[in-house]
Structures are given as structure tokens and as C-alpha cells.
Design an enzyme around this catalytic site. Sequence first.
Site, PDB file in Angstrom:
ATOM      1  N   GLU A  46     -11.554   3.017  -6.992  1.00  0.00           N
ATOM      2  CA  GLU A  46     -10.881   4.304  -6.824  1.00  0.00           C
ATOM      3  C   GLU A  46      -9.686   4.384  -7.764  1.00  0.00           C
ATOM      4  OE1 GLU A  46      -7.674   5.985  -3.534  1.00  0.00           O
ATOM      5  OE2 GLU A  46      -9.340   4.727  -2.846  1.00  0.00           O
ATOM      6  N   LYS A  76     -10.683   6.777   6.626  1.00  0.00           N
ATOM      7  CA  LYS A  76      -9.801   5.745   6.086  1.00  0.00           C
ATOM      8  C   LYS A  76      -8.587   5.653   7.004  1.00  0.00           C
ATOM      9  CE  LYS A  76      -6.736   6.597   2.870  1.00  0.00           C
ATOM     10  NZ  LYS A  76      -6.045   6.873   1.586  1.00  0.00           N
ATOM     11  N   GLY A  88      -2.693  -3.148   3.549  1.00  0.00           N
ATOM     12  CA  GLY A  88      -2.455  -4.394   4.250  1.00  0.00           C
ATOM     13  C   GLY A  88      -3.681  -5.257   4.478  1.00  0.00           C
TER      14      GLY A  88
END
Length: 225
Positions: A43, A132, A161
Site C-alpha cells: 500500500e 482495518k 503496532g
Amino acid sequence: MQDRFDWDRFQRLPLVGILRGFTAPQASQAARAAVDGGLTTIEVTLNTAEAAEQIERLQSELGNAANVGAGTVCSVEDVELAVRSGATFIVTPVVDAEVIAAGRSAGLPVFAGAMTPSESLAAWRAGATMVKVFPAEILGPAYIRAVRGPLSQIPLMPTGGVSVENLAEYHRAGAVAFGIGGPLFDKQRVMAADWSWIAAQARRFAEAWEESLATLGDAAPAMKV
């Protein structure tokens, strides 16, 4: 427009490597290194300078080796830019029904950003292909497990994370895909042109996924999209 996203490739390795804020040469080198390490979905965020040009360049350079999409898609105009650049999927940071509808109308999978159960359900009902969960690091794997309880029909992709060390924990909690930025495309490593480290890190992430999949076996959450 026909969906050009390679779902077989993504289901084998459901990791989205996120490139944000790099120059075109840096993004190109980093992406190629990650693909050499096994990554198959990348992405480029639209708040990166010349993001559309970077997406076009990666599509040309990587060919059939990777899905290349646009992230930080916040408006219908962003969707149109992503389509023109040749993106094969889009990722949003928030729930925006108009953006989700525009992406799906363009034939693109939409990974819509959400945090709360209400947002996740709203994104799913608006047509998001996957939710997401962002920023995932704030509440961690236990939160994914809790959301999956009443909303097991929604495929969740924690982003923010996720590391080599905790990917399996997120997977056990019910995540079926993962968005990975800094832990893979570490800014200092990119600035130092340490492409071998990025390739090795991509391999570590791929190995973490394979090990988690093998450990969970039939208990692994399935991706239903």
C-alpha cells in the site's frame, strides 16, 4: 471495472506492507526488497508526495509479483486518483460510506478503517471488503477477540503496532489479515538504504504467519470476503 486484486495471493500471505512518506526511489527499492522477502501486497498512502506516480511505478516494476494499492483514501476524489494510478485495492483510515461505495463501484476491494464495534459494523454494512482495525496497538489482541465475539462475520485487519513478535497473538484473537508499516518499512533502515534488512524483515513476517497458521491448524480464523 473488474477486480484485479489477486485474492489467492493475499490469502496465502495476508500482510499489507504500508509505504508512507518516502521518495519514489526509496519506495521502489523498499518495495522490491520486501517482495524479495516474500511480501505480496503493498500500500502507498495518498498523503505521500507523488503517491499516484509511486503506485504507477510499483505496478510497472513489480508486475504480477504483488498487489499494489492506495492507502489513506479519504474522499471520492481520492478513489478516482487511486483508480487512475492503477491501484488494485484501497484502504481508508475512517468509515466513510461514500468512499466505500465509490471504491466498490470501481471494482476495488475496500479495507475500511474503524475502531469501535459500531464503526466496524457500519463499514461492513456500507460494503467494506474488510475492516482495518486502527490503531490496533491502543487496545491490542484482546480487543480483536472481544469484537470478534458479536461480529464474527466481519474480517478484521489490525493495523498499527503489529510486529513479528505479536502477529500470532493477533491471529489467535481472530484477525485474518494485518497492516504493517514501520515494523517492516522502518524509516531509518530506508534512509540508510538497508534493503537487505527489509527483505529479511519481510521474511520474518512471512515466517511468523506460516508458524501461526501451522500452530492453529483447523482453529485458524478463515478469511471470508
